[in-house]
Design a protein around this motif. Sequence first.
Motif: not given
Length: 343
Positions: A160-166
């Motif tokens: 999963e890629f987390l946009y909050e932490t990039r």
Amino acid sequence: MVTSRFTRPKGSDGESSPNLYVANCGPAVGLSFDKIESVFSTFGNMRGVYPADESGTRVIVSYLEESSAQAALKALSGHPCKDLGGRVLHIRYSILRPASQVQVNDSVPVYLVASDLKIPGIYLVHDFITSKEEEKLLAAVDNRPWKRLAKRRVQHYGYEFLYETRNVDTKQYLGELPSFVLPILEKISSFPNFVAAGYDTLDQLTVNEYPHGAGLSPHIDTHSAFEGLIFSLSLAGPCIMEFRRYSQGTWLPPLTTSNDVTEEDNDHCSNFTRRIIFLPPRSMLLLSGEARYAWHHYIPHHKVDMVGDNIIRRNSRRVSFTFRKVRAGPCCCDYPQYCDSQR
Ligand SMILES: O=C(O)CCC(=O)C(=O)O
Ligand SMILES: [Fe+2]
């Protein structure tokens, strides 16, 4: 890109002028400049029709006489115009900006070939896959659930890629990349500049679906998240990609934007070098070395792109498959000013 000297008037009426700002009208809604001129020229002698901005949906209609603009505004504003596809035009007088306020940013050419960009580490292979393969890939992702972001939809595979932490959540392994991308991975392994040394298989895939005209904020894929090769396959529609080398190291928009671009957020820092390339569907882009580590990449929020003298209309959607390898330790690249591992 085009930056008009004419602007939308701020007030509700705007002072009378020979120039009109016409919204809901332009090549992105199927109306050519010639067509628009043929309709507006029935009200008087014209100087010309120009893009008002890069949207493709707003134009400036410029007359020699103020009275012609008045007549056109009165006759055409606010109701369906049968000679322009029945569209309801929103017309106001336009004002001329002082030359000093005009951004001189329309001189950056859009290249078709990666070597013309003169950025070490960028490669573009046209027709990397066939139309049949493209159809299959699109059908496969359309059968899977999309995750909705503010301005686009995504799917993540591998991690999963987390946009909050990039960054990726390395604890959340989602499993192997799906079988429908195996032929692509196979082709990538024979990529002309695929350097196999120390580089195993790609294990993270982000599928982005951009609706008509949507873009992506300028960013560098987080160094600590991914290794040094980033492959991005374009499907379904074209776009341009701009590369920016910021002189003061990295510049990032606020972390909550999911990389969804707003028109305002991309010019806070004006001190950068720009290069632009056209990405047709079925092309594969490889970012490596300096291109991957030191240059921001950015997809402008446009409904049409100017490529040379051609107006290229964005499709109803563009879908990209970005393949990366999740990094196990810190990044030790040669670009510490852009590197989150070395800050
Ligand atoms: O859509 C693309 O081609 C690029 C996507 C991208 O830059 C990313 O997911 O980090
Ligand atoms: Fe990216």
